[in-house]
Design a protein around this motif. Structure first.
Motif, short mmCIF file in Angstrom:
data_model
loop_
_atom_site.label_atom_id
_atom_site.label_comp_id
_atom_site.label_asym_id
_atom_site.label_seq_id
_atom_site.Cartn_x
_atom_site.Cartn_y
_atom_site.Cartn_z
N ASN A 1 0.84 -1.22 0.00
CA ASN A 1 0.00 0.00 0.00
C ASN A 1 0.86 1.26 0.00
OD1 ASN A 1 -2.30 -1.65 0.12
ND2 ASN A 1 -2.25 -1.70 2.36
N PHE A 2 1.73 1.34 -0.96
CA PHE A 2 2.70 2.42 -1.06
C PHE A 2 2.06 3.70 -1.57
CE2 PHE A 2 5.84 4.51 -3.99
CZ PHE A 2 6.63 5.08 -3.00
N ASP A 3 2.37 4.83 -0.92
CA ASP A 3 1.93 6.16 -1.35
C ASP A 3 3.15 6.91 -1.88
OD1 ASP A 3 1.03 8.71 -1.73
OD2 ASP A 3 0.22 8.98 0.29
N ARG A 4 3.19 7.14 -3.18
CA ARG A 4 4.37 7.75 -3.80
C ARG A 4 4.58 9.19 -3.37
NH1 ARG A 4 5.71 7.61 -10.32
NH2 ARG A 4 7.78 8.59 -10.17
N GLU A 5 3.51 9.89 -3.03
CA GLU A 5 3.63 11.29 -2.63
C GLU A 5 4.38 11.46 -1.32
OE1 GLU A 5 2.74 13.96 -4.42
OE2 GLU A 5 2.19 12.57 -6.03
N THR A 6 4.12 10.57 -0.38
CA THR A 6 4.73 10.69 0.95
C THR A 6 5.80 9.62 1.21
OG1 THR A 6 3.02 9.27 1.92
CG2 THR A 6 2.60 11.66 1.88
N TYR A 7 5.98 8.71 0.26
CA TYR A 7 6.89 7.58 0.44
C TYR A 7 6.58 6.84 1.74
CZ TYR A 7 10.00 7.67 -3.55
OH TYR A 7 10.51 7.55 -4.82
N SER A 8 5.28 6.64 1.98
CA SER A 8 4.85 5.89 3.15
C SER A 8 4.11 4.63 2.70
CB SER A 8 3.93 6.74 4.03
OG SER A 8 2.77 7.12 3.32
N CYS A 9 4.01 3.65 3.60
CA CYS A 9 3.38 2.38 3.25
C CYS A 9 3.06 1.61 4.52
CB CYS A 9 4.29 1.57 2.33
SG CYS A 9 5.93 1.29 3.03
N ASP A 10 2.38 0.48 4.36
CA ASP A 10 2.02 -0.36 5.50
C ASP A 10 3.07 -1.44 5.71
OD1 ASP A 10 -0.35 1.02 5.91
OD2 ASP A 10 -1.51 -0.30 4.59
N ARG B 1 1.88 2.31 9.78
CA ARG B 1 2.32 3.12 8.65
C ARG B 1 3.74 3.58 8.87
NH1 ARG B 1 0.11 2.84 3.70
NH2 ARG B 1 0.43 4.77 2.50
N SER C 1 7.51 5.18 6.75
CA SER C 1 7.91 5.96 5.58
C SER C 1 9.42 6.11 5.54
CB SER C 1 7.26 7.34 5.60
OG SER C 1 7.71 8.09 6.72
#
Length: 296
Positions: free
Chosen positions: A163-172, A292, A294
């Motif tokens: 569940n990667f978020d490219r904007e924040t470079y965060s994930c589960d 979460r 990052s």
């Protein structure tokens, strides 16, 4: 007959040579250790560390010109290999060969000057060049075999997640249990059908330096209990741009991968490993849930 430095050099500069070599050894051990991401590169660092300790007992050896020349060749190549990327903002095989050539060239000039001062028969001193030439060849072979750490690149952080978020470079990521927090158990990531597994890393590089990287995915075959390379992932976006204190961030991903144990290496493209991590992919949901996380 044994040829040694003139007595004036022995009296005034032997201690200074030992001191300078010792300081250079210390700096190189630290720099190459930070960039080491494989057993082979750590062995090279161990050799430097051994020589660093041995330097304390080599004062009399530095009185011999051949010994000084050999140490200078080794340290010179490793130093130029670290320095040149800062100056040209790039790294690679050409620049390592240039480092080796510069170090060997300086050794040759020192040898010529010593030979002319010691005797008119220069050929009698050619044995002093055997060690520098041998060291140069060994270092070139070690570099081509990816045994030399990719200085000045330094791994800062690694994360396996989903569940990667490219904007924040965060994930589960799986919430760590007690054994994982103590480092006695490897990382895990739980997945369900259709989940993409991401491996993220951040690599520090000096300002303005650009270097391509790749991610190498290995799967541990249950039948042989050995890791097998399955993928090398690279792209135009995986080019380190130095200057960020927390490191340049990049990632690779795989979908529908089977459960099992994996190792992912972050490496200079077609070169030495910067860092790696082993982890296990499991089906379902983790007992402690996800958190979460990052890359900074």
């Amino acid at each position: 007959m044994s040829y040694e430095w003139p007595q004036t050099w022995i009296d005034r500069l032997t201690w200074l040579v030992q001191f300078c070599f010792g300081n250079l050894y210390s700096a190189l051990v630290i720099c190459y250790f930070k960039s080491s991401g494989s057993i082979a590169s750590l062995i090279i660092v161990l050799v430097l560390a051994t020589l660093l300790v041995g330097n304390e007992f080599l004062k009399e050896k530095y009185e011999n010109f051949g010994v000084c020349l050999a140490f200078f060749c080794l340290l010179g190549t490793m130093f130029f290999n670290f320095l040149i990327p800062h100056l040209v903002h790039g790294m690679g095989t050409f620049w390592f060969f240039l480092s080796t050539l510069l170090s060997a060239g300086i050794c040759y000039l020192l040898w010529m000057k010593f030979s002319l001062k010691s005797s008119n028969d220069v050929s009698r001193h050619k044995r002093f060049l055997i060690a520098p030439i041998s060291i140069s060849f060994v270092l070139i072979i070690a570099y081509l075999a990816n045994w030399i750490a990719p200085v000045p690149l330094v791994l800062k952080q690694q994360i396996v997640c989903k569940n990667f978020d490219r904007e924040t470079y965060s994930c589960d990521v799986d919430k760590l249990d007690f054994w994982q927090r103590t480092g006695l158990k490897g990382a895990t990531i739980h997945k369900e059908d259709g989940d993409e597994i991401y491996f993220m890393s951040s690599v520090y590089a000096p300002a303005e330096l650009k270097a391509p990287i790749e991610f190498r995915w290995y799967y541990k075959e249950p039948s042989t209990n050995k890791f097998k390379l399955t993928d090398k992932i690279t792209s135009s976006r995986m080019i380190i741009r130095g200057g960020r204190d927390q490191g340049y961030r990049s990632y690779s991903k795989k979908k529908n991968i089977p459960s099992g144990i994996y190792r992912v290496e972050t490496a200079y493209k077609d070169g030495a490993v910067i860092g790696s991590e082993n982890f296990e992919v499991l089906e379902g949901l983790p007992k402690l849930g996800f958190v979460r996380d990052s890359l900074h």
